[in-house]
Design a protein around this motif. Structure first.
Motif, PDB file in Angstrom:
ATOM      1  N   LEU A   1       0.846  -1.147  -0.054  1.00  8.43           N
ATOM      2  CA  LEU A   1      -0.019  -0.077  -0.237  1.00  8.43           C
ATOM      3  C   LEU A   1       0.872   1.200   0.187  1.00  8.43           C
ATOM      4  O   LEU A   1       1.596   1.447   0.896  1.00  8.43           O
ATOM      5  N   ASP A   2       0.542   2.299  -0.866  1.00 10.55           N
ATOM      6  CA  ASP A   2       1.483   3.602  -1.123  1.00 10.55           C
ATOM      7  C   ASP A   2       3.004   3.268  -1.214  1.00 10.55           C
ATOM      8  O   ASP A   2       3.453   4.230  -0.775  1.00 10.55           O
ATOM      9  N   GLU A   3       3.434   2.117  -1.580  1.00 15.00           N
ATOM     10  CA  GLU A   3       5.032   1.884  -1.526  1.00 15.00           C
ATOM     11  C   GLU A   3       5.229   1.104  -2.753  1.00 15.00           C
ATOM     12  O   GLU A   3       5.704  -0.051  -2.801  1.00 15.00           O
ATOM     13  N   ASP A   4       5.073   1.639  -4.214  1.00 10.36           N
ATOM     14  CA  ASP A   4       5.295   1.134  -5.215  1.00 10.36           C
ATOM     15  C   ASP A   4       6.557   0.723  -5.366  1.00 10.36           C
ATOM     16  O   ASP A   4       7.175  -0.351  -5.686  1.00 10.36           O
ATOM     17  N   GLU A   5       7.767   1.452  -4.875  1.00 11.53           N
ATOM     18  CA  GLU A   5       9.105   1.282  -5.098  1.00 11.53           C
ATOM     19  C   GLU A   5       9.461  -0.018  -4.056  1.00 11.53           C
ATOM     20  O   GLU A   5      10.177  -1.028  -4.785  1.00 11.53           O
ATOM     21  N   ARG A   6       8.903  -0.055  -3.125  1.00 11.18           N
ATOM     22  CA  ARG A   6       9.257  -1.154  -2.239  1.00 11.18           C
ATOM     23  C   ARG A   6       8.700  -2.402  -2.700  1.00 11.18           C
ATOM     24  O   ARG A   6       9.389  -3.545  -2.721  1.00 11.18           O
ATOM     25  N   TYR A   7       7.501  -2.430  -3.364  1.00 15.02           N
ATOM     26  CA  TYR A   7       6.865  -3.589  -4.280  1.00 15.02           C
ATOM     27  C   TYR A   7       7.849  -3.816  -5.458  1.00 15.02           C
ATOM     28  O   TYR A   7       8.075  -5.177  -5.627  1.00 15.02           O
ATOM     29  N   ARG A   8       8.308  -2.891  -6.014  1.00 19.34           N
ATOM     30  CA  ARG A   8       9.273  -3.214  -7.285  1.00 19.34           C
ATOM     31  C   ARG A   8      10.442  -4.070  -7.006  1.00 19.34           C
ATOM     32  O   ARG A   8      10.757  -4.938  -7.569  1.00 19.34           O
ATOM     33  N   ARG A   9      11.070  -3.645  -5.921  1.00 16.64           N
ATOM     34  CA  ARG A   9      12.221  -4.323  -5.442  1.00 16.64           C
ATOM     35  C   ARG A   9      12.058  -5.731  -5.152  1.00 16.64           C
ATOM     36  O   ARG A   9      13.222  -6.434  -5.024  1.00 16.64           O
ATOM     37  N   CYS A  10      11.007  -6.400  -4.914  1.00 21.90           N
ATOM     38  CA  CYS A  10      10.917  -7.731  -4.699  1.00 21.90           C
ATOM     39  C   CYS A  10      10.864  -8.530  -5.673  1.00 21.90           C
ATOM     40  O   CYS A  10      11.086  -9.772  -5.594  1.00 21.90           O
ATOM     41  N   PHE A  11      10.890  -8.132  -6.884  1.00 22.67           N
ATOM     42  CA  PHE A  11      10.883  -9.023  -8.083  1.00 22.67           C
ATOM     43  C   PHE A  11      11.909  -8.484  -9.035  1.00 22.67           C
ATOM     44  O   PHE A  11      12.605  -7.425  -9.262  1.00 22.67           O
ATOM     45  N   VAL A  12      12.975  -9.365  -9.183  1.00 19.28           N
ATOM     46  CA  VAL A  12      14.186  -9.091  -9.636  1.00 19.28           C
ATOM     47  C   VAL A  12      14.330 -10.719 -10.789  1.00 19.28           C
ATOM     48  O   VAL A  12      14.151 -11.598 -10.640  1.00 19.28           O
ATOM     49  N   GLY A  13      14.797  -9.986 -12.028  1.00 18.95           N
ATOM     50  CA  GLY A  13      14.870 -10.714 -13.269  1.00 18.95           C
ATOM     51  C   GLY A  13      14.067 -11.996 -13.323  1.00 18.95           C
ATOM     52  O   GLY A  13      14.090 -13.290 -13.412  1.00 18.95           O
ATOM     53  N   GLY A  14      12.849 -11.493 -13.391  1.00 19.36           N
ATOM     54  CA  GLY A  14      11.606 -12.274 -13.602  1.00 19.36           C
ATOM     55  C   GLY A  14      10.979 -13.053 -12.623  1.00 19.36           C
ATOM     56  O   GLY A  14      10.139 -13.938 -12.801  1.00 19.36           O
ATOM     57  N   TRP A  15      11.561 -12.928 -11.378  1.00 18.22           N
ATOM     58  CA  TRP A  15      11.262 -13.828 -10.243  1.00 18.22           C
ATOM     59  C   TRP A  15      10.581 -12.813  -8.878  1.00 18.22           C
ATOM     60  O   TRP A  15      11.319 -11.715  -8.887  1.00 18.22           O
ATOM     61  N   TYR A  16       9.797 -13.243  -8.296  1.00 15.94           N
ATOM     62  CA  TYR A  16       9.573 -12.736  -7.133  1.00 15.94           C
ATOM     63  C   TYR A  16      10.125 -13.345  -5.955  1.00 15.94           C
ATOM     64  O   TYR A  16      10.495 -14.483  -5.831  1.00 15.94           O
ATOM     65  N   LEU A  17      11.096 -12.492  -5.272  1.00 13.58           N
ATOM     66  CA  LEU A  17      12.203 -12.818  -4.118  1.00 13.58           C
ATOM     67  C   LEU A  17      11.406 -13.031  -2.909  1.00 13.58           C
ATOM     68  O   LEU A  17      10.862 -11.977  -2.279  1.00 13.58           O
ATOM     69  N   THR A  18      11.566 -14.197  -2.196  1.00 13.78           N
ATOM     70  CA  THR A  18      10.682 -14.196  -0.917  1.00 13.78           C
ATOM     71  C   THR A  18      11.527 -13.588   0.364  1.00 13.78           C
ATOM     72  O   THR A  18      10.738 -13.667   1.434  1.00 13.78           O
ATOM     73  N   GLY A  19      12.730 -13.541   0.175  1.00 10.98           N
ATOM     74  CA  GLY A  19      13.463 -13.209   1.440  1.00 10.98           C
ATOM     75  C   GLY A  19      14.012 -14.317   2.362  1.00 10.98           C
ATOM     76  O   GLY A  19      14.547 -13.996   3.266  1.00 10.98           O
TER      77      GLY A  19
END
Ligand code: AMP
Length: 600
Positions: free
Chosen positions: A447-465
């Motif tokens: 919510l209201d944090e697009d950049e934080r959301y985008r950073r979760c996706f790298v090279g075609g994958w969602y990174l779970t941490g």
């Protein structure tokens, strides 16, 4: 960085013979189902609304209320004294219609946020499903949170309505009401005709509510649920989920929890967290099964009593609870008739292989671990009823889910070449657990944090941490968190939130917060404190600081342990090195983060 952890050999594989299971599992041939599964086919098993519209509450309640399951118990609430209040699908449809109607009368619009701060009581289910019916967004809060986490989330989520109890309102919200500008209505479920100033009587509003009429027809991409979760830094993140997620709730209920129409299902998760919504409310109702709800806190005798008396067939619980039961001894389980139980699953934290095997001793059934997180909205990796179990493994990806291990470099960052993430292909090499985006319950944003959301996706994958490895046969093994987030008794805690609170105390100059191992809770929160000049470390100050944090954050989040240090380890730029604090606490060589990562 390659960290190879050989598969544990101490725990033999638990083999299953589908012919000897109590019912034929929904997923018998994993490889075949995985190869042929299509989300579109799963979606066709749902009722849907006209013109391709959808509403989670329609799938979970109304379609059953209008069909042959109308009279079946949807929910069975077990009260403190053991008595039961059953609510049929037809009654649940009526109650939730009424709540939707209350929201309309209060002027709540589609997309506005309705928060709950409640225990496992009937009003919680009415609120969640009635909110969805009206097309508003449901956001649950954890009732063991103190005023700060509660009000911060209400503020961040722009909550317009809060449904809670008198005592929780007075303790957590009333004094902070002035800062909650979006909060127009507080509904007290136990007002008993005499609400507090600036609050409304939930029961009276429900009793007077006119018929709602037609359920809100939503687009599959419309926001339905908002779940706050914690990161290593910054404020809590509001993970946005949509109505179309119900397709994943349905598929995972079928395959990971093996729900069958006649099941009696019990999910012990607290309703304040995502499991309490996805699997405490939505998935079982979508499958039309009866869900048992215990209104009380965990106690071994009570829990075994519920399993036996309610004839629970499918039980979804958590490692901390299972470890507590294990401590009480398998004999306690065997004193009860648990013959109805046919499937036990667990989620939320690493499940020790000992506990998986202890299930055989206590229930005659192994415990089936599965893995997911707030952002995934539903179970992603699981042990299945018909599949052999490798104790200690989270299992294999759900049909429809592509999982992978992404390689990490020396700094712990994912390796990306030519825009594509480098996937680990060798077995048992540790990397970051990743998922291919596109499953229906994937979060659609913070919510209201697009950049934080985008950073979760790298090279075609969602990174779970999360750090994990995959063995040669495709089973996934949890290795540890890739960040500093703490998991205590299944609750995710952001160290930054705890540090920020401690810094508000006049004696505290710096605070560093980590999770330290605990036999039952997995981890507990420990704070390291650097005092301001003029303050002396003492037992009294230690107690005062813990008390201070408890009052603001609540017992579930506040540190259980606290140590004074002369100076906290920091980077050159002044960032506290929590990893070093952890290495010291565990007696590990200070630079050795690989051992840290492998350590559960
Ligand atoms: P939450 O978003 O609060 O549900 O927490 C999700 C996190 O809990 C995951 O990213 C993992 O770190 C942890 N977790 C969940 N399930 C498991 C599991 N089966 N084994 C190990 N860790 C788990």
């Amino acid at each position: 960085m390659k960290v190879t952890t050989p598969a544990p050999t101490r725990w033999p594989v638990i083999t299953k013979d589908p012919a000897h299971l109590a019912v034929i599992p929904n997923l018998v041939d994993y490889d075949r189902t995985y190869a042929t599964f299509r989300w579109a086919d799963e979606q066709r098993t749902l009722a849907g609304l006209a013109d391709g519209r959808v509403n989670i509450a329609h799938e979970a309640v109304d379609r059953h209320a209008r069909g042959d399951r109308a009279g079946r118990d949807a929910l069975r609430f077990v009260r403190a004294d053991g008595s039961v209040r059953a609510v049929s699908f037809a009654q649940l449809a009526d109650e939730t219609d009424r709540f939707a109607s209350v929201l309309r009368r209060l002027g709540v619009q589609r997309g506005e946020r309705v928060f709950s701060l409640l225990g496992r009581a009937p009003a919680l289910y009415t609120t969640a499903l009635g909110t969805l019916k009206h097309g508003a967004v449901f956001c649950p809060l954890f009732s063991a949170f103190g005023p700060e986490p509660v009000c911060q989330r209400l503020e961040l989520g722009s909550g317009s309505v809060l449904v809670t109890t008198r005592s929780l309102y007075l303790k957590r919200v009333a004094d902070e009401r002035g800062r909650l500008h979006a909060l127009r209505h507080v509904l007290l479920v136990d007002a008993d005709g005499a609400p507090e100033p600036d609050t409304l009587d939930f029961a009276a509003l429900i009793a007077e509510a006119p018929p709602y009429g037609r359920i809100a027809a939503m687009d599959a991409e419309d926001m339905a649920l908002l779940h706050f979760t914690s990161g290593t830094t910054g404020r809590p993140k509001g993970a946005v989920h949509v109505h179309g997620a119900v397709t994943a709730h349905s598929a995972t209920g079928r395959y990971a929890l093996d729900l069958h129409p006649d099941d009696i299902y019990w999910c012990t998760a607290d309703p304040g967290w995502v499991t309490g919504t996805s699997y405490g409310i939505i998935a079982p109702l979508v499958h039309g099964v009866t869900t048992v709800v215990d209104e009380e806190e965990m106690e071994p005798e009570r829990w075994y009593g519920i399993l036996a008396e309610q004839h629970v067939t499918v039980w979804y619980t958590a490692p901390t609870a299972l470890r507590m039961l294990m401590k009480a001894g398998a004999d306690r389980a065997r004193e009860h008739d648990l013959s109805s139980l046919r499937f036990v699953a667990s989620v939320g934290e690493p499940l020790n292989p000992e506990v998986v095997v202890w299930g055989l001793e206590a229930f005659g059934l192994p415990v089936h671990d599965n893995w997911w997180q707030t952002e995934t909205g539903g179970i992603m990796i699981s042990n299945y009823a018909a599949m052999d179990i490798r104790p200690g493994s989270m299992g294999r990806p759900l049909p429809g889910i592509q999982a992978a291990i992404v390689a990490r470099d020396q700094t712990g960052s994912p390796v990306v070449r030519g825009g594509a993430a480098e996937l680990v292909t060798d077995p048992d090499v540790v990397g970051e657990l990743a998922l291919e985006p596109g499953w229906p319950s994937m979060f659609r944003g913070y919510l209201d944090e697009d950049e934080r959301y985008r950073r979760c996706f790298v090279g075609g994958w969602y990174l779970t941490g999360d750090l994990a490895r995959r063995d040669a046969d495709g089973w996934y093994w949890f290795v540890g968190r890739g960040d500093d987030v703490i998991k205590s008794a299944g609750h995710l805690i952001g160290p930054f939130e705890v540090e920020s609170c401690l810094l508000e105390h006049e004696a505290v100059a710096e605070a560093g917060v980590i999770g330290v191992p605990d036999d039952v809770a997995g981890e507990v929160v420990k704070a390291f404190i650097e005092l301001k000049p003029g303050y002396e470390a003492s037992d009294a100050l230690q107690r005062e600081l813990i008390g201070f944090a408890r009052k603001r954050l609540g017992t579930a989040v506040a540190p259980r342990r606290l140590e004074f240090v002369a100076a906290l380890p920091k980077t050159r730029s002044g960032k506290i090195l929590r990893r070093l604090l952890k290495a010291r606490e565990l007696g590990l060589p200070e630079g050795d983060t690989s051992t840290l990562e492998a350590g559960r």
